[in-house]
Scaffold this active site. Sequence first.
Site, PDB file in Angstrom:
ATOM      1  N   SER A  70       4.624  16.287  -4.223  1.00 46.14           N
ATOM      2  CA  SER A  70       3.616  16.026  -4.904  1.00 46.14           C
ATOM      3  C   SER A  70       3.185  17.231  -5.790  1.00 46.14           C
ATOM      4  O   SER A  70       3.179  18.522  -5.316  1.00 46.14           O
ATOM      5  CB  SER A  70       2.036  15.565  -4.258  1.00 46.14           C
ATOM      6  OG  SER A  70       1.166  15.591  -4.928  1.00 46.14           O
ATOM      7  N   LYS A 102      -1.442   2.282  -1.166  1.00 44.78           N
ATOM      8  CA  LYS A 102      -2.358   1.927  -2.185  1.00 44.78           C
ATOM      9  C   LYS A 102      -3.005   0.517  -1.944  1.00 44.78           C
ATOM     10  O   LYS A 102      -4.089   0.424  -2.380  1.00 44.78           O
ATOM     11  CB  LYS A 102      -1.858   2.182  -3.591  1.00 44.78           C
ATOM     12  CG  LYS A 102      -1.373   3.314  -3.950  1.00 44.78           C
ATOM     13  CD  LYS A 102      -0.540   3.503  -5.584  1.00 44.78           C
ATOM     14  CE  LYS A 102      -0.405   4.787  -5.875  1.00 44.78           C
ATOM     15  NZ  LYS A 102       0.127   4.946  -7.146  1.00 44.78           N
ATOM     16  N   GLY A 143       2.056  -1.249  -5.625  1.00 41.91           N
ATOM     17  CA  GLY A 143       0.811  -1.077  -5.902  1.00 41.91           C
ATOM     18  C   GLY A 143       0.859  -0.331  -7.516  1.00 41.91           C
ATOM     19  O   GLY A 143      -0.152  -0.618  -8.312  1.00 41.91           O
ATOM     20  N   ALA A 144       1.801   0.631  -7.739  1.00 39.31           N
ATOM     21  CA  ALA A 144       1.679   1.108  -9.279  1.00 39.31           C
ATOM     22  C   ALA A 144       2.123  -0.162 -10.092  1.00 39.31           C
ATOM     23  O   ALA A 144       1.422  -0.061 -11.306  1.00 39.31           O
ATOM     24  CB  ALA A 144       2.608   2.064  -9.260  1.00 39.31           C
ATOM     25  N   GLY A 175       7.200  10.652 -16.244  1.00 38.68           N
ATOM     26  CA  GLY A 175       6.403  10.304 -15.135  1.00 38.68           C
ATOM     27  C   GLY A 175       5.119  11.495 -15.276  1.00 38.68           C
ATOM     28  O   GLY A 175       3.867  11.115 -14.728  1.00 38.68           O
TER      29      GLY A 175
END
Length: 282
Positions: A20, A71, A134-135, A247
């Site tokens: 991340s 998510k 979820g995305a 991204g």
Amino acid sequence: MEINSMTKIIGLLGHPVKHSFSPQIHNYLFNKYKQNNVYCCFDIAENKLEESVESIKTLDMTGCNVTIPHKVNIIKHLDEIDNNADLIGAVNTIKNDNGILRGFNTDGLGFVKSILDKGYTLENKKIIILGAGGACRSIAIELASRGVLSIDIRNRSTDKASEIVNIINNNFASKALCSTKSIDDDDLYDADILINTTPIGMESDTCPIDESIVVNNRVLVCDIVYKPHNTHLIKWANKNNLDVVYGIDMLINQAIHAFYIWSGISANEDDKNHIRDLYIKK
């Protein structure tokens, strides 16, 4: 910014989280705008998700981001979710409002902002989306709300994809469909935008489509995977002289909106450029 006895924690809940870039984004924003917060990552297994959400209240955290694979499942552990997140069925941002955990979704907004920043329009465009997690839900529904003509979701199974298709067809004018069919030349010849919402390329030397495909039209290629910066899908697009959206652009835009939810402060274009430079130099 000095960490002291009044510093509040904001975290990222996901699995994995070691890749991340969110801590660099948010700790930069906290420091610049004098917010006494610190951003940390927490690698959370599915069977620990409920406990981790309770910890937000226990530790009086300001809030959290949520990433793959939590998510969707995290919703049942929250007190409230906003209308957009409810329709999407996925949450990527949580705000702790005096012990009430409210869920939001900034993914779709962040992605759309990335497309618009490139100078593209969305009305009446034909979209292909890879993945149905979820995305995909947040991006597909946000695109439908912006008046795209059609959304074609490709996934290994149609269960989750069908749910997204039904939401779109029942709430928007855009036509949605799904299949397990692999992307081929004809698909891309007819499409305006191709979007990868799967984690393929994040930690493996793979591409979500057949890299031998040659495309002659001007399809815009978007990959929400931001590490590595140049995924195999992005490399394939560059080889075919296609425009791309990285991204990192979606990540920055969705993060800035999450920062606004927690702080009420709107970051500016200079902040975006500075964060992008931090990432490129990383």
